[in-house]
Write a protein that holds these residues in place. Structure first.
Motif, short mmCIF file in Angstrom:
data_model
loop_
_atom_site.label_atom_id
_atom_site.label_comp_id
_atom_site.label_asym_id
_atom_site.label_seq_id
_atom_site.Cartn_x
_atom_site.Cartn_y
_atom_site.Cartn_z
N GLU A 138 0.83 -1.31 -0.14
CA GLU A 138 -0.15 -0.13 0.08
C GLU A 138 0.89 1.54 0.06
O GLU A 138 0.54 2.13 -0.60
N THR A 139 2.13 1.27 0.50
CA THR A 139 2.98 2.35 0.63
C THR A 139 3.35 2.76 -0.68
O THR A 139 3.17 3.74 -1.37
N VAL A 140 3.59 1.68 -1.60
CA VAL A 140 3.97 1.68 -3.11
C VAL A 140 2.74 2.49 -4.00
O VAL A 140 2.78 3.25 -4.73
N LEU A 141 1.50 1.66 -3.65
CA LEU A 141 0.63 1.92 -4.38
C LEU A 141 0.04 3.52 -4.23
O LEU A 141 -0.52 4.21 -5.13
N VAL A 144 1.66 6.22 -6.40
CA VAL A 144 1.72 6.08 -7.81
C VAL A 144 1.31 7.53 -8.40
O VAL A 144 1.98 7.74 -9.43
N PRO A 145 0.63 8.29 -7.92
CA PRO A 145 0.39 9.75 -8.46
C PRO A 145 1.74 10.47 -8.49
O PRO A 145 1.82 11.14 -9.45
N GLU A 146 2.28 10.51 -7.42
CA GLU A 146 3.62 11.33 -7.55
C GLU A 146 4.49 10.58 -8.35
O GLU A 146 5.37 11.53 -8.94
N ARG A 148 3.96 8.99 -11.22
CA ARG A 148 3.57 9.45 -12.36
C ARG A 148 3.95 10.92 -12.71
O ARG A 148 4.43 11.23 -13.92
N GLN A 149 3.77 11.81 -11.91
CA GLN A 149 4.30 13.21 -12.06
C GLN A 149 5.83 13.22 -12.26
O GLN A 149 6.02 14.16 -13.18
N SER A 150 6.46 12.50 -11.51
CA SER A 150 7.91 12.54 -11.69
C SER A 150 8.51 11.80 -12.75
O SER A 150 9.73 11.82 -13.24
N GLY A 151 7.76 10.84 -13.28
CA GLY A 151 8.50 9.78 -14.07
C GLY A 151 8.44 10.41 -15.53
O GLY A 151 7.63 11.13 -16.18
N ARG A 152 9.55 10.07 -15.99
CA ARG A 152 10.06 10.71 -17.36
C ARG A 152 9.76 9.68 -18.46
O ARG A 152 9.17 10.06 -19.51
N SER A 153 10.12 8.47 -18.47
CA SER A 153 9.97 7.31 -19.50
C SER A 153 9.14 6.42 -18.90
O SER A 153 8.93 5.58 -19.84
N VAL A 154 8.77 6.24 -17.74
CA VAL A 154 8.22 5.25 -17.07
C VAL A 154 6.78 5.58 -16.57
O VAL A 154 6.64 6.70 -15.90
N PRO A 155 5.77 4.89 -17.20
CA PRO A 155 4.24 5.33 -16.90
C PRO A 155 3.71 5.06 -15.43
O PRO A 155 2.94 5.76 -14.98
N TRP A 156 4.40 4.23 -14.63
CA TRP A 156 4.06 3.88 -13.66
C TRP A 156 2.58 3.15 -13.43
O TRP A 156 1.77 3.77 -12.51
N ASP A 157 2.16 2.57 -14.26
CA ASP A 157 0.95 1.95 -14.11
C ASP A 157 1.02 0.51 -13.72
O ASP A 157 1.73 -0.31 -14.17
N ALA A 158 0.48 0.34 -12.62
CA ALA A 158 0.39 -0.96 -11.70
C ALA A 158 -0.60 -1.99 -12.40
O ALA A 158 -1.53 -1.56 -12.65
N ASP A 159 -0.07 -3.12 -12.71
CA ASP A 159 -0.34 -4.21 -13.22
C ASP A 159 -1.64 -4.97 -12.16
O ASP A 159 -1.15 -5.36 -11.21
N GLY A 160 -2.92 -4.78 -12.37
CA GLY A 160 -4.02 -5.15 -11.47
C GLY A 160 -3.91 -6.54 -11.23
O GLY A 160 -4.01 -6.80 -10.02
#
Length: 189
Positions: A138-141, A144-146, A148-160
């Motif tokens: 849950e700490t990692v999930l 995710v919004p932060e 995504r904002q800081s990600g340059r080349s990685v979308p940071w979409d968690a695989d459900g």
């Protein structure tokens, strides 16, 4: 967000509880000795971790009584901060290490995660045990919004599906098994 987390130990902390070398824990786990049942541990990123309650009680259940060092136990609790003392692995919330995080976000390389951690863009780890960083899922999930904002080349979409498997205790991807080394490696095949 602050969460009460379970107190955990890795090989080094387990050994410190009984004032033995960390290699002794591996010997206790060896099939030839069968002093410590491997199923009592949670496997995260290919490494075993135990609930502190179980680890502290282990000495009283072993064939040869071992006295736990209560000062070491108190230090472990103090280092890990506000938390609770579980006894069984099935009491634990989902916990992830770098291998599970890489699988969850389908990161192209371990370096992507290492760089994100090193630059302070990844959430602070919940534990450092036996030299490894661990997080509550849950700490990692929650981060995710932060990310995504800081990600340059990685979308940071968690695989459900990976998240569901981690939450359900059925994850069998990278890091879900301990890779046996040494003379017992061939026996595990």
């Amino acid at each position: 967000m602050s969460r009460r987390k379970p107190y955990l130990v890795g090989h080094q902390e387990f050994a410190a509880l009984y004032r033995v070398d960390s290699k002794m824990v591996a010997q206790w786990l060896a099939p030839s000795r069968s002093v410590l049942d491997p199923s009592t541990a949670l496997v995260v990123s290919g490494v075993r971790y135990w609930p502190l309650g179980f680890a502290a009680r282990f000495g009283t259940t072993a064939a040869r009584f071992r006295q736990v060092d209560l000062d070491v136990k108190a230090r472990i609790v103090e280092e890990q901060g506000a938390g609770w003392e579980p006894d069984l692995g099935d009491e634990l919330p989902p916990i992830v290490g770098q291998q599970e995080i890489i699988a969850m976000f389908h990161l192209p390389a371990q370096g992507n995660l290492a760089t994100t951690i090193a630059t302070g863009r990844f959430p602070q780890h919940d534990w450092v045990l036996s030299g490894s960083m661990l997080w509550l899922l849950e700490t990692v999930l929650d981060a995710v919004p932060e990310l995504r904002q800081s990600g340059r080349s990685v979308p940071w979409d968690a695989d459900g599906e990976v998240v569901a498997a981690l939450r359900g205790g059925t994850y069998d991807g990278p890091g879900s098994r301990v890779l046996t080394r040494g003379r017992h490696a061939t026996k595990g095949l």
